[in-house]
Design a protein around this motif. Structure first.
Motif, short mmCIF file in Angstrom:
data_model
loop_
_atom_site.label_atom_id
_atom_site.label_comp_id
_atom_site.label_asym_id
_atom_site.label_seq_id
_atom_site.Cartn_x
_atom_site.Cartn_y
_atom_site.Cartn_z
N LYS A 87 0.86 -0.98 -0.09
CA LYS A 87 0.08 0.04 0.04
C LYS A 87 0.85 1.25 -0.15
CE LYS A 87 -3.30 -0.74 2.94
NZ LYS A 87 -3.93 -0.67 4.18
N PRO A 88 0.85 1.87 -1.19
CA PRO A 88 1.63 3.24 -0.96
C PRO A 88 1.16 4.15 -0.28
CG PRO A 88 0.53 3.17 -3.19
CD PRO A 88 0.15 1.76 -2.40
N THR A 89 2.03 5.40 0.14
CA THR A 89 1.34 6.47 0.89
C THR A 89 1.79 7.54 0.07
OG1 THR A 89 3.51 6.95 1.94
CG2 THR A 89 2.15 5.45 3.14
N ASP A 90 1.35 8.78 0.51
CA ASP A 90 1.41 9.99 -0.34
C ASP A 90 2.86 10.23 -0.56
OD1 ASP A 90 1.56 10.51 2.39
OD2 ASP A 90 0.74 12.54 2.34
N TYR A 98 4.39 9.18 -3.79
CA TYR A 98 4.14 9.83 -5.11
C TYR A 98 4.68 10.95 -4.89
CZ TYR A 98 0.28 6.26 -5.24
OH TYR A 98 -0.37 4.97 -5.15
N GLN A 141 -9.39 1.48 -1.53
CA GLN A 141 -8.00 1.39 -1.91
C GLN A 141 -7.39 0.18 -1.99
OE1 GLN A 141 -5.35 4.61 0.03
NE2 GLN A 141 -7.02 5.57 0.81
N TYR A 183 -6.03 6.76 -5.44
CA TYR A 183 -6.79 7.21 -4.59
C TYR A 183 -7.15 8.83 -4.62
CZ TYR A 183 -9.75 7.85 -0.65
OH TYR A 183 -10.64 8.42 0.42
N ALA A 200 -8.51 11.66 -2.72
CA ALA A 200 -8.97 11.90 -1.29
C ALA A 200 -10.03 12.80 -1.28
CB ALA A 200 -7.71 12.42 -0.55
N LYS A 247 -6.41 9.83 2.91
CA LYS A 247 -5.50 10.00 1.52
C LYS A 247 -4.71 8.83 1.45
CE LYS A 247 -1.76 11.96 4.35
NZ LYS A 247 -0.64 12.98 4.64
N MET A 248 -3.79 8.85 0.24
CA MET A 248 -3.19 7.58 -0.16
C MET A 248 -2.50 6.69 0.98
SD MET A 248 -3.07 10.04 -2.26
CE MET A 248 -1.64 10.97 -2.24
N GLY A 249 -3.27 5.73 1.47
CA GLY A 249 -2.42 4.96 2.33
C GLY A 249 -3.29 5.40 3.84
N SER A 250 -4.14 6.34 3.96
CA SER A 250 -4.62 6.59 5.22
C SER A 250 -6.10 6.55 5.20
CB SER A 250 -4.40 8.08 5.58
OG SER A 250 -3.05 8.46 5.43
#
Ligand code: SF4
Ligand code: SF4
Ligand code: SF4
Lengths: 375, 303
Positions: free
Chosen positions: A112-115, A118, A190, A203, A205, B104-107
């Motif tokens: 799972k990537p986080t912000d 990116y 996600q 995703y 947000a 957000k991505m991953g949250s």
């Protein structure tokens, strides 16, 4: 899990759903050797589809410098490490796919990537491209080579994004195999972002839903190539229709390059998704790296490409890349020209296979001026 | 205490209890006290909640449908309830060290839901009514912290996450008539254009229906309301719903059942990755009984 046949790994494999191939499958060939990383494709997609709020970081099309460029960071390296090595024997992949190595609590092996992942759309951009002595800029892991990898969603035959969605909000269209996220039904879990090994779902947000490359279906439905194809400065791309080997048509440009000449190869076939964007591998990169990235046929494909100039059919077909905005259903070679045909095999585009070469003196006597090689 | 007296072990326990100070046994059912007035206007801070009995309800990881959580989330919630002829109000309380209202991505967002069977007879599987094919319909009231923020007008955007970001003008902010710009903005907000009822727009609490895993969809009637407050490591979430509904009304003359789920966003819980309860009995105390025992009648739950 159902059993499906994946021709790219030469065997049956586990998949979440029973395999049903679409009537025809969106397919594409990218010639990596011609990409100049101008990012025109990236901008074409961005201005067409991802100009909304929450889409600021999204690049449905991105171009990264391999081996050190990624978007998101380390997308392929992370997954390959999780998957572990797997051997190929006579065209059959003996390792495990991401479906077969899914952890007990998951549908698919993924991360799972986080912000943060990116935050640098092409970390390592142009790494290893500065002038070097004797062909090497550095000593170490490998000799100095790099290439640009343009990526869109692969509209996979066995999409991991689709398999991972617990709501069935992702679907693959029967009529063209394009994979879409139903914007009405998505709840933003996600799961697709985690599962897609190519990290081609994103995703949003602001909206709370996931979004991805739609293969410009409004254009494709009308017989036109997608935006990122039409805008490509390097003319590296062609969109058409891909078939499994037993249904391959010799005058279909994608089938010809993929099945007949085995020149265009899938990206990371060992993952098991049967991706439908095929790459002509770069001629100057490490064999081992190319084998990992495009499968065991990469070395032979490079050889075929190096000899393509002497092969009228191959050279002719490659001149059609980027020569028309229309989808190339079929092609033929007539004399010294390559001809693009529509679904009814009617001609709509014709290009010379080789341009006349004119050699001019370095000094222009008439204008009394020196010539650069672009004048 | 009558159950305890039935065994020697219970007698021993009683003996021990007489020697040590033991808090009163926690009720094993939710007991909704009768409360006159407009419960639709009840707030989390209303002092009358202090007089309601809190029923502790254990939560376990959802372990039937894939995907599942990698780790356990919130292990227990406390539920208090009031009702009258018009409204039923539920106050859900659980410990959570971090309030997560951004996604957000991953949250992921913190969230909670309560569920009721929609048909009389045998109880359906408490996990979304069961496996598709054999499932029975359930009515769900779900609260999400991110929805609550959106309802309050705090729609998260790139500036929420990265206050110093600068971005080019959006196409829909180009000069043009307000109508043209609104149309353009809608085009670039695909979940709105596709009329996604569960995206980040609208209400903090939504009414959903499901018939099996992965089938949750908005109910035609969106009647519930509520909100949540986080303080001192605890969420307190209020869900208020009308007693009567076209589908899934509550027969307050009978013993009913409800089930609960909590998602801890910080632990990556979302969708099927959640902590959930079994069906918990829900008793509606009669007005007279409630009047004679304003604390909700602890002993009534123990027979
Ligand atoms: S590349 Fe990723 S997003 Fe595209 S179809 Fe395949 S799994 Fe889905
Ligand atoms: S095919 Fe269309 S939607 Fe997909 S990346 Fe290219 S321009 Fe974007
Ligand atoms: S537009 Fe074409 S040449 Fe330019 S970066 Fe994209 S794929 Fe490469």
């Amino acid at each position: 899990m159902a059993q499906v046949f994946n021709w790219q790994i030469g065997r049956e494999m586990d998949y979440w759903y029973t395999g049903v191939r679409p009537g025809r499958q969106f397919g594409a060939v990218f010639d990596i050797n011609k990409c100049i990383a101008c990012q025109t494709c990236t901008v074409a997609c961005k201005t067409t589809w991802t100009g909304g709020r929450g889409q600021e970081y999204m690049f449905w099309n991105n171009v990264e410098s391999k081996p050190f460029g990624f978007y998101p960071i380390m997308w392929d390296v992370k997954l390959l490490e999780m998957l572990g090595p797997g051997a190929w024997r006579e065209g059959v992949y003996e390792g495990r796919t991401i479906f077969e190595s899914a952890p007990a609590k998951e549908r698919v092996l993924g991360w799972k990537p986080t912000d943060y992942d990116y935050a640098h759309p092409n970390l390592g951009e142009d790494e290893a491209s500065s002038p070097v002595d004797g062909g090497l800029m550095m000593e170490g892991k490998h000799a100095a080579w790099m290439f640009y990898l343009a990526r869109i969603c692969n509209h996979c035959t066995y999409p991991a994004c689709l398999a991972a969605c617990p709501r069935g909000a992702i679907y693959k269209r029967k009529e063209d195999g394009i994979v879409l996220v139903n914007q009405k039904n998505c709840r933003g879990y996600q799961e697709c972002v985690k599962a897609c090994p190519y990290k081609k779902t994103f995703y949003n947000a602001v909206e709370g839903v996931s979004q991805k490359c739609i293969a410009c279906y409004p254009a494709v439905e009308r017989g036109f190539q997608p935006q990122c194809f039409k805008a490509c400065i390097g003319k590296i791309r062609m969109q058409g229709w891909a078939h499994p080997p037993e249904r391959a048509e010799e005058d279909n440009p994608i089938d010809y390059l993929v099945h007949v000449r085995k020149l265009a190869l899938p990206l990371l076939p060992q993952l098991g998704l049967e991706p439908n964007v095929y790459y002509i591998p770069p001629v100057h990169a490490s064999d081992a790296f190319l084998a990992q990235m495009f499968g065991p046929a990469a070395k032979q494909a490079v050889q075929t490409y190096l000899e393509a100039r002497n092969d009228k059919v191959l050279a002719g077909l490659l001149t059609l890349l980027g020569s028309t905005h229309r989808t190339v259903d079929y092609f033929k070679i007539e004399g010294d020209e390559a001809v693009a045909l529509d679904a009814e095999r009617s001609e709509f585009c014709r290009v010379p296979i080789s341009e006349p070469v004119v050699t001019r003196n370095a000094y222009d006597e008439i204008a009394q001026v020196g010539r650069h090689n672009i004048t | 205490m009558s159950i305890m007296k039935k065994s020697g072990l219970a007698a021993l326990l009683l003996l021990l209890m007489s020697c040590t100070k033991v808090p009163p046994a926690a009720p094993n059912r939710i007991m909704a006290g009768y409360l006159e007035g407009d419960l639709g206007a009840l707030s989390i801070g209303d002092p009358r909640w202090d007089g309601a009995v809190e029923t502790p309800i254990p939560l376990k990881q959802q372990l039937i449908a894939l995907p599942k959580s990698e780790q356990d989330g919130v292990a227990q919630i406390g539920v208090r309830a009031f009702y009258n002829g018009e409204w039923a109000a539920f106050l859900l309380t659980w410990s959570d060290p971090t309030p997560d209202h951004l996604t957000k991505m991953g949250s992921f967002s913190d969230a909670a839901a309560m569920e009721f069977p929609m048909e009389p007879g045998d109880l359906p599987d408490s996990a979304m009514g069961g496996a598709p094919g054999s499932a029975k319909p359930v009515l769900i009231h779900q609260w999400k912290a991110v929805w609550q923020e959106a309802e309050a007008g705090n729609i998260q955007g790139i500036k929420t996450f990265y206050p110093n970001t600068w971005s080019d003008v959006y196409l829909f902010e180009m000069p043009g008539t307000p109508e043209a710009r609104a149309k353009m903005e809608r085009t670039f907000t695909t979940s709105v254009a596709a009329e996604n009822p569960l995206a980040h727009h609208g209400k903090a609490v939504r009414d959903l229906e499901a018939v099996g895993f992965g089938s949750v969809n908005p109910s035609e009637e969106q009647l519930s309301k509520g909100n949540g407050e986080w303080a001192d490591g605890k969420w307190r979430v209020l869900i208020v719903r009308p007693v009567a509904r076209l589908r899934g009304g509550l027969d307050t003359t009978r013993l009913l059942h409800a089930a609960f789920a909590v998602w801890d966003g910080a632990k990556g819980e979302v969708g099927a990755r959640k902590m959930q309860s079994a069906w918990t009995p829900l008793e509606f105390l009669k007005p007279a009984a409630h009047a004679s025992n304003p604390k909700g009648g602890n002993s009534r739950g123990q027979h």
